[in-house]
Design a protein around this motif. Structure first.
Motif, PDB file in Angstrom:
ATOM      1  N   LYS A 135       0.844  -1.192   0.000  1.00  0.00           N
ATOM      2  CA  LYS A 135       0.000   0.000   0.000  1.00  0.00           C
ATOM      3  C   LYS A 135       0.883   1.246   0.000  1.00  0.00           C
ATOM      4  CE  LYS A 135       1.137   1.024   4.313  1.00  0.00           C
ATOM      5  NZ  LYS A 135       1.841   2.265   4.670  1.00  0.00           N
ATOM      6  N   PRO A 136       0.390   2.366  -0.548  1.00  0.00           N
ATOM      7  CA  PRO A 136      -0.864   2.537  -1.268  1.00  0.00           C
ATOM      8  C   PRO A 136      -0.701   2.123  -2.726  1.00  0.00           C
ATOM      9  CG  PRO A 136       0.263   4.636  -1.170  1.00  0.00           C
ATOM     10  CD  PRO A 136       1.121   3.660  -0.411  1.00  0.00           C
ATOM     11  N   LEU A 137      -1.832   1.832  -3.359  1.00  0.00           N
ATOM     12  CA  LEU A 137      -1.796   1.451  -4.766  1.00  0.00           C
ATOM     13  C   LEU A 137      -1.521   2.660  -5.657  1.00  0.00           C
ATOM     14  CD1 LEU A 137      -2.218  -0.597  -7.037  1.00  0.00           C
ATOM     15  CD2 LEU A 137      -4.686  -0.194  -6.842  1.00  0.00           C
TER      16      LEU A 137
ATOM     17  N   GLY B 250      -1.201  -4.600  -0.510  1.00  0.00           N
ATOM     18  CA  GLY B 250      -0.851  -5.003   0.849  1.00  0.00           C
ATOM     19  C   GLY B 250      -1.701  -4.417   1.951  1.00  0.00           C
ATOM     20  N   PHE B 251      -3.013  -4.580   1.860  1.00  0.00           N
ATOM     21  CA  PHE B 251      -3.918  -4.208   2.954  1.00  0.00           C
ATOM     22  C   PHE B 251      -4.048  -5.432   3.872  1.00  0.00           C
ATOM     23  CE2 PHE B 251      -5.689  -1.333  -0.473  1.00  0.00           C
ATOM     24  CZ  PHE B 251      -5.086  -0.184   0.031  1.00  0.00           C
ATOM     25  N   ASN B 252      -3.060  -5.634   4.695  1.00  0.00           N
ATOM     26  CA  ASN B 252      -2.914  -6.900   5.417  1.00  0.00           C
ATOM     27  C   ASN B 252      -3.888  -7.091   6.565  1.00  0.00           C
ATOM     28  OD1 ASN B 252      -0.630  -4.808   6.162  1.00  0.00           O
ATOM     29  ND2 ASN B 252      -1.170  -5.853   8.072  1.00  0.00           N
ATOM     30  N   ARG B 253      -4.408  -6.012   7.152  1.00  0.00           N
ATOM     31  CA  ARG B 253      -5.219  -6.168   8.361  1.00  0.00           C
ATOM     32  C   ARG B 253      -6.505  -6.963   8.104  1.00  0.00           C
ATOM     33  NH1 ARG B 253      -1.896  -2.127   8.998  1.00  0.00           N
ATOM     34  NH2 ARG B 253      -1.331  -1.245  11.032  1.00  0.00           N
TER      35      ARG B 253
ATOM     36  N   ARG C  30       5.306  14.491  -2.422  1.00  0.00           N
ATOM     37  CA  ARG C  30       5.396  13.607  -3.581  1.00  0.00           C
ATOM     38  C   ARG C  30       5.056  12.166  -3.225  1.00  0.00           C
ATOM     39  NH1 ARG C  30      11.112  13.814  -5.958  1.00  0.00           N
ATOM     40  NH2 ARG C  30      11.508  13.188  -3.808  1.00  0.00           N
ATOM     41  N   GLN C  31       5.189  11.805  -1.942  1.00  0.00           N
ATOM     42  CA  GLN C  31       4.903  10.438  -1.514  1.00  0.00           C
ATOM     43  C   GLN C  31       3.468  10.263  -1.027  1.00  0.00           C
ATOM     44  OE1 GLN C  31       7.022   8.109  -2.161  1.00  0.00           O
ATOM     45  NE2 GLN C  31       8.531   9.605  -2.873  1.00  0.00           N
ATOM     46  N   GLY C  32       2.660  11.318  -1.104  1.00  0.00           N
ATOM     47  CA  GLY C  32       1.239  11.194  -0.798  1.00  0.00           C
ATOM     48  C   GLY C  32       0.853  11.526   0.618  1.00  0.00           C
ATOM     49  N   GLY C  33       1.812  11.538   1.560  1.00  0.00           N
ATOM     50  CA  GLY C  33       1.487  11.880   2.935  1.00  0.00           C
ATOM     51  C   GLY C  33       0.938  10.706   3.732  1.00  0.00           C
ATOM     52  N   ARG C  34       0.579  10.982   4.973  1.00  0.00           N
ATOM     53  CA  ARG C  34       0.184   9.932   5.909  1.00  0.00           C
ATOM     54  C   ARG C  34      -1.232   9.413   5.651  1.00  0.00           C
ATOM     55  NH1 ARG C  34       2.173  11.422  11.935  1.00  0.00           N
ATOM     56  NH2 ARG C  34       2.317   9.138  12.094  1.00  0.00           N
ATOM     57  N   ILE C  35      -2.105  10.242   5.131  1.00  0.00           N
ATOM     58  CA  ILE C  35      -3.478   9.791   4.872  1.00  0.00           C
ATOM     59  C   ILE C  35      -3.467   8.731   3.776  1.00  0.00           C
ATOM     60  CG2 ILE C  35      -5.761  10.474   4.074  1.00  0.00           C
ATOM     61  CD1 ILE C  35      -5.245  13.215   5.326  1.00  0.00           C
ATOM     62  N   ILE C  36      -2.871   9.079   2.636  1.00  0.00           N
ATOM     63  CA  ILE C  36      -2.823   8.125   1.533  1.00  0.00           C
ATOM     64  C   ILE C  36      -1.926   6.939   1.877  1.00  0.00           C
ATOM     65  CG2 ILE C  36      -1.984   7.825  -0.834  1.00  0.00           C
ATOM     66  CD1 ILE C  36      -3.001  10.652  -1.416  1.00  0.00           C
ATOM     67  N   GLY C  37      -0.838   7.207   2.601  1.00  0.00           N
ATOM     68  CA  GLY C  37       0.132   6.160   2.870  1.00  0.00           C
ATOM     69  C   GLY C  37      -0.207   5.244   4.015  1.00  0.00           C
ATOM     70  N   GLU C  38      -1.005   5.696   4.999  1.00  0.00           N
ATOM     71  CA  GLU C  38      -1.282   4.844   6.156  1.00  0.00           C
ATOM     72  C   GLU C  38      -2.761   4.758   6.504  1.00  0.00           C
ATOM     73  OE1 GLU C  38       0.623   3.783  10.483  1.00  0.00           O
ATOM     74  OE2 GLU C  38       0.635   5.880   9.867  1.00  0.00           O
ATOM     75  N   VAL C  39      -3.492   5.857   6.422  1.00  0.00           N
ATOM     76  CA  VAL C  39      -4.916   5.812   6.751  1.00  0.00           C
ATOM     77  C   VAL C  39      -5.648   4.841   5.822  1.00  0.00           C
ATOM     78  CG1 VAL C  39      -7.046   7.183   6.872  1.00  0.00           C
ATOM     79  CG2 VAL C  39      -4.921   8.113   7.786  1.00  0.00           C
ATOM     80  N   CYS C  40      -5.097   4.618   4.624  1.00  0.00           N
ATOM     81  CA  CYS C  40      -5.704   3.650   3.710  1.00  0.00           C
ATOM     82  C   CYS C  40      -5.837   2.279   4.366  1.00  0.00           C
ATOM     83  CB  CYS C  40      -4.882   3.553   2.437  1.00  0.00           C
ATOM     84  SG  CYS C  40      -3.180   2.999   2.674  1.00  0.00           S
TER      85      CYS C  40
END
Length: 722
Positions: free
Chosen positions: A497-499, A523-526, A567-577
């Motif tokens: 993640k993220p896609l 990789g949405f493993n949860r 450029r890496q999308g930040g924490r919302i896109i990178g982890e909140v997903c």
């Protein structure tokens, strides 16, 4: 393949490794090294720490010990021990001052061109290095490479003298006459400053004496010498270049400095300063950070954003240019400091000299000129390293089987600790190829797990005919482009993640998936954790919509962390997903509306990199989910808590360690976030051609992008699933 020097973090041992020839990123250049200089003080300290016992390491870095204990309380001893072992087994490059020939340039590297001779900063001792373009400075024609390799070391003392406010005629005292101290003496003299040097070693004082008005050993002799030299006033600026674990050097520096003067600390010294002396003389104490503004600044080094001269006249790169100008004018001659020269092949002997010969000063490493020229000649040829010995080339295998060849893009800590062991346990084999930006981590994974080939070019892995399944664990901004390329190449793809980090990227992935017969999983493993699967089984026994409360104690990220890079999308896109997908796995209904409110901290105004957000999700079946993602909680609080209410049932998952159903614990306390099961499911999907998981990943990503849009607009947003 090229050779580079590394040091074991665990025991300090040195090793020359062969790694794939690195390729430059957009703001980098690749340089074939001609000469590099061992910074004896800095590198000796690094080697001593690495070679020390765990107890001594802990004593010198108590901040890291506290971090380990904090992680152990939150993540558990087993996971923490695995991470610590991984870090101890790592190998770090040594060296940071050299000169060489540009082989290849990135897209945004100013006027740098292949064939140019440049002084380099931050690059290790190795035949070929990638260097930020702003830290690769053209060398004037009249400066020999053997002297130009000192430019970075000279920039350190140039920066220190600037911090001290040195002017024409300023009295400068240099405490510690090792390599940096010797350069400081010479640069200060070249700037028209009277200089006094202090060092306990007779040979060091002798080296500096021709460039100093006086030299003296520390103690009473130094106090008398400084008083006579300065007519009783003291030095205007004292530069501390010593390495001293006692407070003696720093305190002596204060004694040698005049009233309202400045002490600049360059060396690794203990700073238990006497407040009385600081107060009586109203001294300014400054600690120099390397070679100038821009060093350790992500925007400067990695994004290539230079500081305008009106904001920072003397950046790291411009200090290096100033040092090269001193060399071009003949104002400073570092050649007289060279005590030893070794070919790179004998680098181990060079470090023995640094450690055992107290009279050594500058130790140079030379690189085979013919090899450098051959590298320059073939710089544009793509490099794809094939192993020797135990790692034989992987055989071509039949397509569309779990035993199809594996290619891995990205070789970071997560890939090493979680992804590769998991995919092997799931039955993926053989391990064909792995790539990483530097090549070093790819080579390390290849040695550890048996990948047949390594590369610095991700696309080489993707198009390899022996690769059937591509695993992507690279930086977030390239997930979608690499996924698209792999699908178009007819590969199965597992993408961490993220896609995607934008709707445009997501649409491209969807189009590539539709035109391919490959299986895609993200990789949405949860959703594959045993605790979530059991909770879902319990909740399906009752009818009606669910109400979900998901609290995430995310913690702060350090300054300069890549999550803060837009450029890496930040924490919302990178982890909140992750948490969005977990809620969707529990409800198994389409999300019809999303709204979000967020707090932007530390003066930032960039929505994608927001650290704190509250999200509300409405599902088609009437279910509701709220996600509170916070960076300001106590680090001792568990990271995740998930509560689901449905009908007459309540399920709570406590940090993925235990499941509580209707107030009663129904699981043994162990953390399982579903990584292993996720890869087993992917293996089954590859075998059966199951593409259902890709549809879920597309929807999760669309919902996450809708959260960012809601934060930006302040409105409810309907996710747009391509």
């Amino acid at each position: 393949m090229v050779r580079q020097l590394f040091q074991s973090t665990k025991d300090g041992s040195l090793v020359l490794l062969e790694v794939p020839t690195p390729r430059p990123q957009a703001t980098e250049v690749t340089v074939a090294t001609e000469w590099s200089v061992i910074s004896s003080g800095t590198e000796r300290a690094v080697r001593n720490l690495a070679g020390s016992s765990l107890v001594r390491k802990a004593m010198q870095r108590p901040d890291l010990v506290r971090e380990v204990w904090r992680r152990a309380r939150v993540a558990g001893l087993r996971d923490t021990a695995s991470l610590v072992r991984s870090r101890l087994e790592d190998q770090m490059p040594l060296g940071y001052s050299g000169v060489g020939t540009v082989l290849e340039v990135g897209e945004y590297t100013g006027g740098l061109r292949p064939g140019m001779r440049v002084a380099t900063a931050g690059a290790g001792h190795g035949e070929v290095q990638t260097v930020p373009a702003l830290l690769a400075v053209p060398v004037p024609e009249q400066v020999a490479s053997e002297k130009a390799c000192f430019a970075t070391l000279m920039a350190i003392v140039v920066n220190a003298l600037r911090l001290g406010g040195v002017e024409l005629g300023s009295r400068v005292c240099v405490v510690g006459l090792g390599l940096l101290g010797q350069l400081a003496v010479r640069v200060a003299r070249a700037c028209g400053c009277p200089v006094v040097g202090v060092d306990p070693r007779a040979v060091a004082m002798a080296r500096a004496s021709r460039h100093c008005d006086q030299v003296a050993p520390p103690g009473e002799s130094a106090r008398v010498a400084v008083a006579e030299w300065s007519e009783g006033e003291g030095a205007d600026v004292t530069v501390v270049c010593a390495s001293d674990r006692t407070p003696g050097a720093a305190r002596a520096a204060c004694e040698h400095t005049r009233e309202r003067g400045t002490v600049v600390v360059v060396g690794d010294v203990r700073m238990d300063l006497d407040r009385r002396l600081l107060y009586e003389r109203e001294l300014t104490v400054r600690v120099a950070r390397s070679y100038g503004p821009g060093r350790y600044d992500h925007s400067y080094e990695r994004l290539g954003v230079d500081y305008p001269p009106g904001v920072a006249r003397w950046t790291a790169g411009r200090n290096m240019a100033a040092a090269l100008d001193l060399l071009a004018r003949g104002s400073v001659d570092p050649g007289e400091l060279v005590t030893h020269r070794f070919p790179f092949e004998r680098v181990a002997e060079a470090y023995e000299v640094v450690e055992r010969d107290p009279d050594s000063c500058a130790v140079l490493l030379s690189y085979d000129r013919r090899h450098v020229e051959s590298l320059a000649h073939g710089a544009k040829a793509a490099v794809y390293a094939r192993s020797r010995g135990a790692r034989a080339a992987a055989p071509t295998t039949g397509r569309r089987g779990v035993r199809g060849g594996v290619g891995l893009v990205g070789a970071g800590s997560f890939a090493e600790r979680v992804l590769v062991p998991g995919l092997r346990a799931a039955g993926f084999a053989p391990l064909v190829a792995v790539s990483s930006a530097s090549g070093r981590t790819a080579e390390r994974l290849a040695e550890r797990f048996g990948f047949a080939r390594t590369s610095t070019d991700a696309r080489r892995v993707i198009v390899d005919p022996d690769v059937d399944v591509v695993f992507i664990a690279a930086p977030h901004d390239v997930h979608a482009p690499l996924t698209v390329e792999a699908l178009r190449a007819g590969k199965h793809v597992f993408c961490e993640k993220p896609l995607a980090i934008s709707e445009e990227q997501l649409t491209e992935v969807a189009e590539a998936l539709a035109a391919s017969d490959g299986v895609l999983m993200v990789g949405f493993n949860r959703r594959w954790s045993p605790w979530l699967r059991e909770a879902r089984r319990v909740l399906t026994s009752v009818a009606g919509p669910a109400t979900i409360s998901y609290r995430v104690n995310a913690g702060r990220i350090p300054p300069g962390h890549w999550y803060a890079d837009r450029r890496q999308g930040g924490r919302i896109i990178g982890e909140v997903c992750h948490f969005v997908d977990t809620c969707m796995a529990l409800v198994e209904a389409r999300v019809v509306r999303v709204s979000a409110v967020g707090g932007v901290r530390d003066g930032a105004d960039d929505v994608p990199t927001t650290d704190d957000v509250s999200v509300a999700m409405e599902f088609e079946d009437g279910s509701l989910a709220s996600i509170v993602y916070a960076s300001v909680g106590s680090p001792s609080t568990p990271k995740e808590n998930l509560v689901v209410f449905k009908g007459s049932r309540t399920c709570e998952i406590d940090d993925w360690r235990r499941l509580v159903v209707d107030g009663r614990s129904v699981s043994r306390p162990r953390q399982d976030k579903g990584h292993r099961e996720e890869l087993r499911v992917f293996a089954q999907a590859v075998l059966g051609g199951d593409r259902e998981h890709a549809e879920r990943a597309l929807e999760t990503t669309a919902v996450t992008l809708a959260i960012v849009e809601s934060l930006s607009t302040g409105c409810c947003v309907v996710p747009r699933v391509p």
